[in-house]
Design a protein around this motif. Structure first.
Motif: not given
Length: 243
Positions: A78-102
Motif C-alpha cells: 500500500e502507499p507509504a505514509v504522507e510526508a510533512p513539508e520538507p525542511p528548507s535547503w538552509a535548514q537541511a544544510s545547517a543540520a548536516a553541518e551540525a552532524y559533520r561537526a560532531a
C-alpha cells in the motif's frame, strides 16, 4: 531456461563492513517488482563481493537468496505514509553541518552516510536534527559518477536516500544506540532525480516499542518538490551483557 539472475554487490556499496547497503539492496529488488509502492523485508545481511540469486516471486515481487537462505524479499504494498513539508535547503544544510561537526560514535564507512565519502563515492546523508522541529535532515548533491547515462540518479540509489535518515531519526529523536539495522523499507518513487542538483533527505518518528522503531523518510528537491517517500522499520541491537 533459468528464472533467476546472479548479482554481486560490490564492496563500495557497503553499509556495515562486508554487508551490502540496505537501501541499495531494497532498490535492486524494488525495480523488479510489478508495483509502484513496494515493501522490502530484510531477513539476513546481504554480503558484498559474493554472488547471490535474484528471482521473481508469484505475487509480483522479487527475492534475494544465498543458496537456500532467504536474504530479502520485495512485495507490492500500500502507499507509504504522507510526508510533512520538507525542511528548507538552509535548514537541511545547517543540520548536516551540525552532524559533520560532531559525528556520532560508532559511525562506519557506509555508502549512505559515511563521513569520509565524497559526492562521487557515496550519498553523504549526514542527517542532523532540524532546528525547531521533529525532523532530521541532510542537504546533499549527488556527484556525476553516481548518475546513469541519462544524468539521473538510478532508482536503486533513490531508494538508498530513504534508508540512513531513519537511523538518524532513531538516534537523534528517540535516543537509540548506534548499530541499528533496517528490518523493512516501504517506498514509492514519485519523479526522476537528476544528479548534480541539490536534494534534501529527511525523516521523522512514527512509533517506538522495545528495540523496534518506525520512521517516515522522504527525498525532496532543494525547492521542496517531493521525489520519493518511504516508511521503515528499524531494529536496535540487543544490549551487550554486563561482564
Amino acid at each position: 531456461m533459468t528464472d533467476f539472475e546472479t548479482i554481486t554487490v560490490p564492496a563500495r556499496l557497503s553499509g556495515y563492513p562486508g554487508v551490502a547497503f540496505g537501501g541499495y539492496v531494497a532498490g535492486v529488488l524494488a525495480v523488479r517488482a510489478a508495483a509502484k509502492t513496494v515493501r522490502v523485508d530484510f531477513r539476513r545481511p546481504v554480503p558484498t563481493d559474493a554472488p547471490v540469486r535474484l528471482a521473481p516471486t508469484a505475487d509480483g515481487g522479487a527475492q534475494l537468496m544465498d543458496g537456500e537462505l532467504l536474504l530479502a524479499a520485495a512485495s507490492p504494498a500500500e502507499p507509504a505514509v504522507e510526508a510533512p513539508e520538507p525542511p528548507s535547503w538552509a535548514q537541511a544544510s545547517a543540520a548536516a553541518e551540525a552532524y559533520r561537526a560532531a559525528p556520532p560514535d560508532g559511525m562506519v564507512d557506509c555508502f549512505g552516510c559515511g563521513p569520509h565519502r565524497t559526492p562521487d563515492t557515496g550519498l553523504r546523508l549526514h542527517c542532523g536534527r532540524v532546528s525547531g522541529g521533529p525532523l532530521v535532515a541532510a542537504a546533499w548533491t549527488p556527484g556525476p559518477a553516481l548518475g546513469g547515462a541519462d544524468g539521473l540518479l538510478p532508482p536503486e540509489l533513490v531508494w538508498g536516500a530513504l534508508d540512513c535518515p531513519g537511523n538518524a531519526a532513531g538516534r537523534l529523536l528517540d535516543d537509540r544506540r548506534a548499530g541499528a539495522v533496517t528490518a523493512a523499507l516501504t517506498a514509492r518513487l514519485l519523479r526522476p532525480v537528476p544528479v548534480g542538483a541539490g536534494l534534501v533527505s529527511y525523516a521523522w518518528m512514527l512509533g517506538s516499542e522495545g528495540r523496534k522503531y518506525r520512521v517516515g523518510t522522504a527525498l525532496a528537491t532543494a525547492e521542496g518538490d517531493l521525489c520519493a517517500i518511504g516508511e521503515a522499520l528499524w531494529v536496535e541491537p540487543r544490549p551487550r551483557p554486563t561482564p
